[in-house]
Design an enzyme around this catalytic site. Structure first.
Site, PDB file in Angstrom:
ATOM      1  N   CYS A   7     -56.102  -1.409  16.660  1.00 20.05           N
ATOM      2  CA  CYS A   7     -57.037  -1.540  15.533  1.00 20.05           C
ATOM      3  C   CYS A   7     -56.707  -2.837  14.805  1.00 20.05           C
ATOM      4  CB  CYS A   7     -56.987  -0.319  14.619  1.00 20.05           C
ATOM      5  SG  CYS A   7     -55.400  -0.039  13.804  1.00 20.05           S
ATOM      6  N   ASN A  10     -52.999  -1.810  12.400  1.00 16.53           N
ATOM      7  CA  ASN A  10     -52.023  -0.919  13.046  1.00 16.53           C
ATOM      8  C   ASN A  10     -51.258  -0.070  12.022  1.00 16.53           C
ATOM      9  OD1 ASN A  10     -49.042  -1.179  15.151  1.00 16.53           O
ATOM     10  ND2 ASN A  10     -50.697   0.285  15.300  1.00 16.53           N
ATOM     11  N   CYS A  12     -53.491   2.520  10.225  1.00 10.90           N
ATOM     12  CA  CYS A  12     -54.352   3.698  10.007  1.00 10.90           C
ATOM     13  C   CYS A  12     -54.856   4.293  11.324  1.00 10.90           C
ATOM     14  CB  CYS A  12     -55.548   3.343   9.124  1.00 10.90           C
ATOM     15  SG  CYS A  12     -55.113   2.757   7.478  1.00 10.90           S
ATOM     16  N   ARG A  13     -55.831   3.632  11.948  1.00 12.82           N
ATOM     17  CA  ARG A  13     -56.501   4.230  13.110  1.00 12.82           C
ATOM     18  C   ARG A  13     -55.646   4.288  14.371  1.00 12.82           C
ATOM     19  NH1 ARG A  13     -61.547   0.341  12.724  1.00 12.82           N
ATOM     20  NH2 ARG A  13     -59.816  -0.964  12.021  1.00 12.82           N
ATOM     21  N   SER A  14     -55.099   3.145  14.791  1.00 12.29           N
ATOM     22  CA  SER A  14     -54.378   3.166  16.069  1.00 12.29           C
ATOM     23  C   SER A  14     -53.064   3.953  16.031  1.00 12.29           C
ATOM     24  CB  SER A  14     -54.193   1.758  16.650  1.00 12.29           C
ATOM     25  OG  SER A  14     -53.459   0.917  15.800  1.00 12.29           O
ATOM     26  N   ASP A 120     -63.178   2.202   9.761  1.00 16.81           N
ATOM     27  CA  ASP A 120     -61.902   1.899   9.112  1.00 16.81           C
ATOM     28  C   ASP A 120     -61.754   2.748   7.842  1.00 16.81           C
ATOM     29  OD1 ASP A 120     -59.714   0.783   7.998  1.00 16.81           O
ATOM     30  OD2 ASP A 120     -60.387  -1.292   8.210  1.00 16.81           O
TER      31      ASP A 120
HETATM   32  P1  4NP Z   1     -56.415  -0.052  10.484  1.00 13.49           P
HETATM   33  O1  4NP Z   1     -56.845  -0.151   8.942  1.00 13.49           O
HETATM   34  O2  4NP Z   1     -57.013  -1.269  11.164  1.00 13.49           O
HETATM   35  O3  4NP Z   1     -57.062   1.209  10.940  1.00 13.49           O
HETATM   36  O4  4NP Z   1     -54.917  -0.030  10.509  1.00 13.49           O
HETATM   37  C1  4NP Z   1     -56.643  -1.290   8.163  1.00 13.49           C
HETATM   38  C2  4NP Z   1     -55.405  -1.518   7.605  1.00 13.49           C
HETATM   39  C3  4NP Z   1     -55.212  -2.611   6.790  1.00 13.49           C
HETATM   40  C4  4NP Z   1     -56.254  -3.482   6.552  1.00 13.49           C
HETATM   41  C5  4NP Z   1     -57.484  -3.248   7.112  1.00 13.49           C
HETATM   42  C6  4NP Z   1     -57.671  -2.150   7.929  1.00 13.49           C
HETATM   43  N1  4NP Z   1     -56.058  -4.592   5.694  1.00 13.49           N
HETATM   44  O5  4NP Z   1     -57.019  -5.333   5.442  1.00 13.49           O
HETATM   45  O6  4NP Z   1     -54.949  -4.805   5.227  1.00 13.49           O
END
Ligand code: 4NP
Length: 149
Positions: A7, A10, A12-14, A120
């Site tokens: 994702c 790294n 939340c989702r992955s 997200d």
């Molecule tokens: P992820 O979520 O891609 O599912 O881990 C996010 C985590 C952090 C950010 C964006 C999405 N960020 O902009 O910091």
């Protein structure tokens, strides 16, 4: 078989996808996760992701965020991306057709081509994390069925 979930951050989702997929596969499968940005490198998953997984008896608290590297294209057989932007970013790092072939959208295995993105949940609340969990759980079932064929 070695599977990488990818994702953006790294956190939340992955990490959730990694935890769920590991829980569904025998131990000899390697499952890991990475992000396309290094902003959160070294951090544990988002607290809300850890709590959501914990609610489903999955422990992702020891994972650490890391960015995807060139070596991942050699190590892993399958690289699943959480959304289209992530997929484009990952494909842009592939150096040949063999590497490109390893990359796909995580939800594509479900065959619902209108809803191929795992949204997200970072800017959302616990309800969004639970929705993401349910989507990832379905996707991981589809992937397990696909790879055990
Ligand atoms: P992820 O979520 O891609 O599912 O881990 C996010 C985590 C952090 C950010 C964006 C999405 N960020 O902009 O910091």
């Amino acid at each position: 078989m070695k599977i990488l979930m990818v994702c953006l951050g790294n956190i939340c989702r992955s990490p959730l996808a990694e935890g769920i997929m590991k829980a569904k596969l025998p131990d000899h499968y390697v499952v890991d996760s990475a992000g396309t940005i290094s902003m959160h490198e070294g951090e544990h998953p988002d607290k809300r992701a850890i709590k959501t997984a914990f609610n489903h008896h999955i422990d992702i608290s020891q994972q650490r965020s890391r960015p995807i590297t060139r070596k991942d294209f050699e190590t892993f057989d399958k690289i699943y991306c959480m959304d289209i932007n992530v997929c484009e970013e990952v494909i842009s790092k592939a150096k040949n057709e063999e590497e490109r072939q390893k990359v796909s959208l995580f939800l594509e295995e479900l065959g619902d081509y209108k809803n191929v993105e795992v949204p997200d949940p970072y800017w959302g609340d616990m309800t969004d994390f639970e929705k993401v969990f349910q989507l990832l759980d379905k996707g991981c079932d589809a992937i397990r069925n696909q790879i055990s064929k």
